[in-house]
Write an enzyme that holds these catalytic residues in place. Structure first.
Site, short mmCIF file in Angstrom:
data_model
loop_
_atom_site.label_atom_id
_atom_site.label_comp_id
_atom_site.label_asym_id
_atom_site.label_seq_id
_atom_site.Cartn_x
_atom_site.Cartn_y
_atom_site.Cartn_z
N ASP A 57 0.87 -1.17 0.00
CA ASP A 57 0.00 0.00 0.00
C ASP A 57 0.91 1.22 0.00
O ASP A 57 1.63 1.47 0.97
CB ASP A 57 -0.89 -0.01 1.24
N SER A 136 3.31 14.51 -15.48
CA SER A 136 2.14 14.67 -16.35
C SER A 136 2.23 16.03 -17.04
O SER A 136 2.84 16.97 -16.50
CB SER A 136 0.85 14.60 -15.53
N TYR A 149 -4.28 17.34 -8.34
CA TYR A 149 -3.51 16.50 -9.27
C TYR A 149 -2.40 17.31 -9.93
O TYR A 149 -1.24 16.87 -9.98
CB TYR A 149 -4.43 15.92 -10.33
N LYS A 153 1.72 16.71 -9.56
CA LYS A 153 2.59 16.40 -10.69
C LYS A 153 3.64 17.50 -10.91
O LYS A 153 4.78 17.20 -11.30
CB LYS A 153 1.76 16.17 -11.95
N SER A 184 -5.96 3.61 -22.11
CA SER A 184 -5.98 2.58 -21.07
C SER A 184 -7.42 2.16 -20.84
O SER A 184 -8.36 2.75 -21.40
CB SER A 184 -5.40 3.13 -19.76
#
Length: 254
Positions: A57, A136, A149, A153, A184
């Site tokens: 984890d 990203s 997010y 990144k 994906s």
């Protein structure tokens, strides 16, 4: 089978699906032994005599440390660390809770730090060690509803530069890959959920000058180069791989 990574031992977090699976497959094709470190078992097709699954984890610092030690013990060392695993959700600052923010940073930014820290003593022992971080294009710009997010990144991109500066003298290089849209199972589900998915797909394709969307193997190809001796004079860089999407200026015409 080529041999650009022959004899190399790599950890790839989240290496069992999406971009991570693309990197795993290319590393194995190039001769590396790969440990896939993630919470859930990868598809059986990814596991063979050159791959190993280690459960962890990545929100748990002790499990991260233990996973790295397990890989080193079972495979005999560590040459390459690919910090790929990450999460994403869409919430504005107004909608986001403190717990939401912490979860994003724990997985996308803190886990790569902890993995790199745990890996560093082992990487120092090898010649040509390499850390590859998956950032990203949203570390350079942002889509709506992605403040956490994008922040995580952008943090990865800065972390990459810092590792390169601090550890270059030890023979450890660090670079980042900033993917754009990569096909994906999750991206397909996202597109299929759109009210007019056919139109959305057409417009998404038009955003890419190369005339197609990305594949996990595209990222895998770049990761192989960054992990190999072919890029021995490259460190601290962020490589955008997006089919030209971020270089195309929008016009108010169809």
């Amino acid at each position: 089978m080529a041999d650009r990574l022959a004899g190399k031992i790599a950890i790839i977090t989240g290496g069992g699906r999406g971009i991570g699976a693309g990197i795993t497959q290319r590393f194995v094709e190039e001769g590396a032994k790969v440990a896939i470190v993630q919470r859930n078992p990868p598809a059986h097709a990814l596991l063979d005599d050159r791959t190993l699954y280690v459960k962890a984890d990545l929100a748990n610092s002790e499990q991260i440390r233990s996973a790295v030690e397990t890989v080193v013990e079972r495979l005999g060392g560590l040459d390459i660390l690919v910090n790929n695993a990450g999460i994403m959700f869409e919430k504005t600052v107004d909608d986001m809770t403190e717990a939401d923010w912490d979860q994003m940073m724990d997985i996308n930014l803190k886990a790569p730090f902890l993995l790199t820290k745990a890996a560093m003593p082992h990487l120092r022992k090898r010649t040509g060690a390499s850390v590859v971080n998956i950032g990203s294009i949203e570390g350079l710009a942002s889509n709506p509803g992605h403040p956490a997010y994008s922040a995580s990144k952008a943090g990865i991109h800065g972390f990459t530069a810092a590792i390169a500066i601090d550890h270059g003298h030890e023979g450890i290089r660090c670079n980042a890959i900033a993917p754009g849209w990569i096909n994906s199972d999750l991206s397909e589900m996202y597109l299929d959920s759109m009210p007019d998915s056919t139109r959305v797909r057409k417009e998404l394709l038009a955003m890419h000058p190369v005339g197609r969307l990305g594949e996990p193997s595209d990222v895998g190809n770049l990761a192989v180069w960054l992990a190999s001796e072919e890029s021995a004079f490259v460190t601290g860089q962020v490589y955008v791989i997006d089919g030209g999407r971020t270089k195309k200026l929008p016009l108010p015409i169809s």
